[in-house]
Scaffold this motif. Structure first.
Motif, PDB file in Angstrom:
ATOM      1  N   TYR A  15       0.840  -1.198   0.000  1.00 15.26           N
ATOM      2  CA  TYR A  15       0.000   0.000   0.000  1.00 15.26           C
ATOM      3  C   TYR A  15       0.876   1.250   0.000  1.00 15.26           C
ATOM      4  CZ  TYR A  15      -3.748   3.239   1.226  1.00 15.26           C
ATOM      5  OH  TYR A  15      -4.647   4.283   1.225  1.00 15.26           O
ATOM      6  N   ILE A  16       1.920   1.230   0.835  1.00 19.07           N
ATOM      7  CA  ILE A  16       2.847   2.369   0.869  1.00 19.07           C
ATOM      8  C   ILE A  16       3.508   2.542  -0.494  1.00 19.07           C
ATOM      9  CG2 ILE A  16       4.976   3.251   1.905  1.00 19.07           C
ATOM     10  CD1 ILE A  16       4.157   1.653   4.448  1.00 19.07           C
ATOM     11  N   THR A  17       3.973   1.446  -1.071  1.00 16.79           N
ATOM     12  CA  THR A  17       4.638   1.514  -2.373  1.00 16.79           C
ATOM     13  C   THR A  17       3.710   2.091  -3.433  1.00 16.79           C
ATOM     14  OG1 THR A  17       5.938  -0.437  -1.781  1.00 16.79           O
ATOM     15  CG2 THR A  17       5.884   0.169  -4.097  1.00 16.79           C
ATOM     16  N   LYS A  18       2.471   1.612  -3.462  1.00 16.36           N
ATOM     17  CA  LYS A  18       1.525   2.108  -4.466  1.00 16.36           C
ATOM     18  C   LYS A  18       1.248   3.593  -4.272  1.00 16.36           C
ATOM     19  CE  LYS A  18      -1.524   1.805  -7.836  1.00 16.36           C
ATOM     20  NZ  LYS A  18      -2.118   3.158  -7.823  1.00 16.36           N
ATOM     21  N   ARG A  19       1.120   4.035  -3.041  1.00 16.06           N
ATOM     22  CA  ARG A  19       0.896   5.455  -2.788  1.00 16.06           C
ATOM     23  C   ARG A  19       2.090   6.302  -3.238  1.00 16.06           C
ATOM     24  NH1 ARG A  19      -4.120   6.829  -3.058  1.00 16.06           N
ATOM     25  NH2 ARG A  19      -5.332   6.729  -1.132  1.00 16.06           N
ATOM     26  N   LEU A  20       3.287   5.793  -3.035  1.00 17.86           N
ATOM     27  CA  LEU A  20       4.469   6.531  -3.473  1.00 17.86           C
ATOM     28  C   LEU A  20       4.609   6.487  -4.993  1.00 17.86           C
ATOM     29  CD1 LEU A  20       7.001   5.585  -0.653  1.00 17.86           C
ATOM     30  CD2 LEU A  20       5.891   7.798  -1.019  1.00 17.86           C
ATOM     31  N   LEU A  21       4.202   5.385  -5.626  1.00 16.75           N
ATOM     32  CA  LEU A  21       4.163   5.348  -7.089  1.00 16.75           C
ATOM     33  C   LEU A  21       3.204   6.413  -7.614  1.00 16.75           C
ATOM     34  CD1 LEU A  21       4.088   1.502  -7.765  1.00 16.75           C
ATOM     35  CD2 LEU A  21       5.838   3.076  -8.602  1.00 16.75           C
ATOM     36  N   ASP A  22       2.034   6.524  -6.986  1.00 23.29           N
ATOM     37  CA  ASP A  22       1.087   7.567  -7.391  1.00 23.29           C
ATOM     38  C   ASP A  22       1.719   8.949  -7.221  1.00 23.29           C
ATOM     39  OD1 ASP A  22      -0.757   5.542  -7.814  1.00 23.29           O
ATOM     40  OD2 ASP A  22      -1.824   5.888  -5.931  1.00 23.29           O
ATOM     41  N   ARG A  23       2.408   9.125  -6.110  1.00 24.73           N
ATOM     42  CA  ARG A  23       3.057  10.423  -5.832  1.00 24.73           C
ATOM     43  C   ARG A  23       4.128  10.716  -6.876  1.00 24.73           C
ATOM     44  NH1 ARG A  23       4.164  14.703  -5.476  1.00 24.73           N
ATOM     45  NH2 ARG A  23       4.779  16.068  -3.759  1.00 24.73           N
ATOM     46  N   GLY A  24       4.846   9.682  -7.319  1.00 23.94           N
ATOM     47  CA  GLY A  24       5.902   9.868  -8.307  1.00 23.94           C
ATOM     48  C   GLY A  24       5.414   9.876  -9.737  1.00 23.94           C
ATOM     49  N   GLY A  25       4.118   9.637  -9.949  1.00 26.17           N
ATOM     50  CA  GLY A  25       3.575   9.637 -11.309  1.00 26.17           C
ATOM     51  C   GLY A  25       3.873   8.377 -12.091  1.00 26.17           C
ATOM     52  N   ASP A  26       4.194   7.279 -11.399  1.00 22.33           N
ATOM     53  CA  ASP A  26       4.510   6.023 -12.072  1.00 22.33           C
ATOM     54  C   ASP A  26       3.391   5.008 -11.851  1.00 22.33           C
ATOM     55  OD1 ASP A  26       7.101   6.743 -13.170  1.00 22.33           O
ATOM     56  OD2 ASP A  26       7.811   6.790 -11.091  1.00 22.33           O
ATOM     57  N   LEU A  27       3.526   3.839 -12.507  1.00 22.64           N
ATOM     58  CA  LEU A  27       2.399   2.915 -12.612  1.00 22.64           C
ATOM     59  C   LEU A  27       2.695   1.539 -12.036  1.00 22.64           C
ATOM     60  CD1 LEU A  27       1.424   3.710 -16.322  1.00 22.64           C
ATOM     61  CD2 LEU A  27       0.482   4.742 -14.238  1.00 22.64           C
ATOM     62  N   LEU A  28       1.607   0.877 -11.630  1.00 21.76           N
ATOM     63  CA  LEU A  28       1.632  -0.523 -11.205  1.00 21.76           C
ATOM     64  C   LEU A  28       0.714  -1.309 -12.137  1.00 21.76           C
ATOM     65  CD1 LEU A  28       1.321  -1.965  -7.608  1.00 21.76           C
ATOM     66  CD2 LEU A  28      -0.163  -2.819  -9.428  1.00 21.76           C
ATOM     67  N   ALA A  29       1.249  -2.363 -12.731  1.00 21.82           N
ATOM     68  CA  ALA A  29       0.474  -3.242 -13.604  1.00 21.82           C
ATOM     69  C   ALA A  29       0.108  -4.517 -12.853  1.00 21.82           C
ATOM     70  CB  ALA A  29       1.273  -3.588 -14.861  1.00 21.82           C
ATOM     71  N   TYR A  30      -0.939  -5.198 -13.323  1.00 24.83           N
ATOM     72  CA  TYR A  30      -1.311  -6.463 -12.680  1.00 24.83           C
ATOM     73  C   TYR A  30      -1.956  -7.395 -13.696  1.00 24.83           C
ATOM     74  CZ  TYR A  30      -6.200  -4.855 -12.550  1.00 24.83           C
ATOM     75  OH  TYR A  30      -7.470  -4.424 -12.886  1.00 24.83           O
ATOM     76  N   GLY A  31      -1.898  -8.676 -13.361  1.00 25.53           N
ATOM     77  CA  GLY A  31      -2.440  -9.720 -14.235  1.00 25.53           C
ATOM     78  C   GLY A  31      -1.442 -10.854 -14.361  1.00 25.53           C
ATOM     79  N   GLY A  32      -0.838 -11.000 -15.543  1.00 28.88           N
ATOM     80  CA  GLY A  32       0.155 -12.047 -15.747  1.00 28.88           C
ATOM     81  C   GLY A  32       1.528 -11.609 -15.301  1.00 28.88           C
ATOM     82  N   PRO A  33       2.430 -12.566 -15.153  1.00 25.97           N
ATOM     83  CA  PRO A  33       2.240 -13.995 -15.381  1.00 25.97           C
ATOM     84  C   PRO A  33       1.541 -14.671 -14.201  1.00 25.97           C
ATOM     85  CG  PRO A  33       4.473 -13.609 -14.616  1.00 25.97           C
ATOM     86  CD  PRO A  33       3.824 -12.255 -14.759  1.00 25.97           C
ATOM     87  N   VAL A  34       0.842 -15.742 -14.501  1.00 26.08           N
ATOM     88  CA  VAL A  34       0.156 -16.511 -13.471  1.00 26.08           C
ATOM     89  C   VAL A  34       1.065 -17.663 -13.034  1.00 26.08           C
ATOM     90  CG1 VAL A  34      -1.883 -17.901 -12.936  1.00 26.08           C
ATOM     91  CG2 VAL A  34      -2.075 -15.922 -14.466  1.00 26.08           C
ATOM     92  N   VAL A  35       1.263 -17.791 -11.730  1.00 27.40           N
ATOM     93  CA  VAL A  35       2.005 -18.936 -11.195  1.00 27.40           C
ATOM     94  C   VAL A  35       1.012 -19.901 -10.549  1.00 27.40           C
ATOM     95  CG1 VAL A  35       4.151 -17.667 -10.798  1.00 27.40           C
ATOM     96  CG2 VAL A  35       2.418 -17.765  -8.972  1.00 27.40           C
ATOM     97  N   GLY A  36       1.437 -21.135 -10.409  1.00 32.04           N
ATOM     98  CA  GLY A  36       0.622 -22.116  -9.710  1.00 32.04           C
ATOM     99  C   GLY A  36       0.930 -22.070  -8.227  1.00 32.04           C
ATOM    100  N   HIS A  37      -0.034 -21.673  -7.424  1.00 35.63           N
ATOM    101  CA  HIS A  37       0.159 -21.644  -5.968  1.00 35.63           C
ATOM    102  C   HIS A  37      -0.196 -23.022  -5.426  1.00 35.63           C
ATOM    103  CE1 HIS A  37      -0.835 -19.698  -1.821  1.00 35.63           C
ATOM    104  NE2 HIS A  37       0.400 -20.163  -1.876  1.00 35.63           N
ATOM    105  N   THR A  38       0.758 -23.680  -4.780  1.00 36.41           N
ATOM    106  CA  THR A  38       0.637 -25.116  -4.521  1.00 36.41           C
ATOM    107  C   THR A  38       0.385 -25.496  -3.071  1.00 36.41           C
ATOM    108  OG1 THR A  38       3.040 -25.344  -4.207  1.00 36.41           O
ATOM    109  CG2 THR A  38       2.187 -25.588  -6.453  1.00 36.41           C
ATOM    110  N   LYS A  39       0.426 -24.533  -2.144  1.00 37.66           N
ATOM    111  CA  LYS A  39       0.352 -24.895  -0.721  1.00 37.66           C
ATOM    112  C   LYS A  39      -0.682 -24.040  -0.009  1.00 37.66           C
ATOM    113  CE  LYS A  39       3.205 -25.194   3.471  1.00 37.66           C
ATOM    114  NZ  LYS A  39       4.553 -24.931   4.042  1.00 37.66           N
ATOM    115  N   GLN A  40      -1.575 -24.684   0.750  1.00 37.42           N
ATOM    116  CA  GLN A  40      -2.554 -23.977   1.571  1.00 37.42           C
ATOM    117  C   GLN A  40      -2.225 -24.183   3.045  1.00 37.42           C
ATOM    118  OE1 GLN A  40      -5.526 -21.877   0.983  1.00 37.42           O
ATOM    119  NE2 GLN A  40      -4.761 -21.626   3.073  1.00 37.42           N
ATOM    120  N   THR A  41      -1.857 -23.109   3.732  1.00 34.09           N
ATOM    121  CA  THR A  41      -1.681 -23.168   5.176  1.00 34.09           C
ATOM    122  C   THR A  41      -3.033 -23.466   5.823  1.00 34.09           C
ATOM    123  OG1 THR A  41       0.105 -21.555   5.009  1.00 34.09           O
ATOM    124  CG2 THR A  41      -0.865 -21.874   7.192  1.00 34.09           C
ATOM    125  N   ARG A  42      -3.016 -24.186   6.929  1.00 35.34           N
ATOM    126  CA  ARG A  42      -4.257 -24.529   7.626  1.00 35.34           C
ATOM    127  C   ARG A  42      -5.080 -23.272   7.887  1.00 35.34           C
ATOM    128  NH1 ARG A  42      -5.402 -25.231  13.091  1.00 35.34           N
ATOM    129  NH2 ARG A  42      -3.211 -24.767  13.576  1.00 35.34           N
TER     130      ARG A  42
END
Length: 369
Positions: free
Chosen positions: A265-292
């Motif tokens: 959250y801090i990083t994204k707010r500072l990216l906004d402050r600096g006028g830079d961007l955050l992308a999301y989506g790919g690549p997709v990894v396989g998450h293989t472990k579920q903690t109880r």
């Protein structure tokens, strides 16, 4: 004296026209199934933040570099005090090493995530200048973008871990798509198989197993977004502002699983402050472990309760930050945040936790001066 062996960008084989050097950082509390990382080329170094403190089996590949606690302290010196242990935030030392050695791109990966062919190329393709990229903007002011677009069979939304419950309604979750241009400095890759949701959500509703990444280029988050740290890539210059927060205790109850979400959250707010961007989506990894899940629910309890007051503090502090490099902006952010925590209108035990996190962030900021 402990000898520290770390990778050098000079040893990396050029990949055609893309001359950027890359390092992957993985925190490991115990031995993983190494075949999860088969898609990582042998010339791409993997720095292992060894949270077993020397109890891992020998590295199975020449491109793997273990850094146990003694090696971390030998490398970081007085800045070792900024490096947490025994949580996902143990990866910070690996990011610091990759930054200090001069790698252009750093990739944060969890030890239970399976890389696939094209994983690295997708991360690199998402970073850098974009023109007319699909931007996703929340309709509500200060709203959130959900990186999961899939829904349950009854049409109910599936929300990524860390997206506040205060923003979980069809009205508040509405977004619009607008073209955006600029520089992407951080890319959030997602996961399938075992989605990264809050534990209580899984106990209540289960999960679809598929995040629903739309086809086409990465999308740009033009609002807040929960930055899961299992599969992200970022440029070197952002490293000082991308700090995974350590676990702390609230009256003896562990506050955990906030490390990437609050730090992101801090990083994204500072990216906004600096006028830079955050992308999301790919690549997709396989998450293989579920903690109880019962354990996950306990670890996340205080994160849910304390998130919104924390975000309010962050927003006010970022609003006071001067323009500069990301190291300078994070340093100034910590200064303003620390000042605000002392007079925050929150319960005393909240204030103590926020102050402790500020102390950790201050140590990180000093490592980049």
């Amino acid at each position: 004296m402990t000898t520290v062996t770390v990778p050098s960008p000079a040893d990396q084989v050029p990949r055609g026209a893309d001359a950027r050097t890359v390092c992957v950082v993985v925190p490991m509390p115990n031995d993983p199934p190494w075949e999860l990382f088969d898609a990582i080329a042998p010339d791409i170094p993997i720095i292992v933040s060894d949270d077993s403190d020397g109890h891992l089996a020998p590295p199975p590949r020449e491109n793997v570099y273990y850094v146990d606690y003694a090696a971390q302290e030998a490398y970081a010196g007085r800045h070792y005090a900024a490096m947490p242990h025994k949580s996902a935030a143990s990866r910070n030392i690996g990011h610091y090493i990759a930054w200090k050695e001069g790698f252009d791109v750093i990739i944060a990966l969890d030890y239970d995530c399976q890389t696939r062919p094209g994983w690295l190329e997708t991360h690199l393709g998402a970073l850098g200048p974009v023109t007319g990229a699909p931007g996703v903007r929340p309709v509500a002011d200060n709203g959130w973008v959900n990186p999961i677009t899939n829904a349950f069979g009854n049409g109910d939304a599936v929300y990524a871990r860390g997206l506040p419950y205060e923003w979980r309604s069809p009205e508040l979750a509405r977004t619009s798509e607008v073209p955006v241009s600029g520089d992407v400095l951080l890319n959030l890759g997602v996961w399938d198989g075992i989605l990264d949701l809050n534990g209580i959500d899984k106990l209540y509703g289960g999960e679809p197993g598929d995040p629903g990444v739309p086809p086409g280029p990465a999308r740009i988050a033009l609002g807040n977004i929960p930055v899961c740290g299992m599969n992200t890539s970022f440029v070197r210059d952002l490293t000082p502002a991308y700090y995974f927060l350590p676990d702390v205790w609230v009256n003896g109850w562990q506050l955990s699983r906030h490390d990437d979400i609050w730090g992101g959250y801090i990083t994204k707010r500072l990216l906004d402050r600096g006028g830079d961007l955050l992308a999301y989506g790919g690549p997709v990894v396989g998450h293989t472990k579920q903690t109880r899940l019962e354990r996950v629910v306990v670890l996340e309890q205080w994160m849910h309760l304390m998130s919104m007051p924390f975000y309010d503090l962050v927003d006010e502090a970022v609003a006071r930050v001067d323009d500069g490099s990301y190291a300078q902006m994070f340093d100034h952010f910590v200064e303003e945040y620390t000042r605000l925590v002392g007079k925050a209108a929150v319960p005393a035990h909240y204030r103590a936790v926020y102050r402790e996190l500020g102390d950790w962030m201050g140590r990180w900021a000093r490592a980049f001066r």
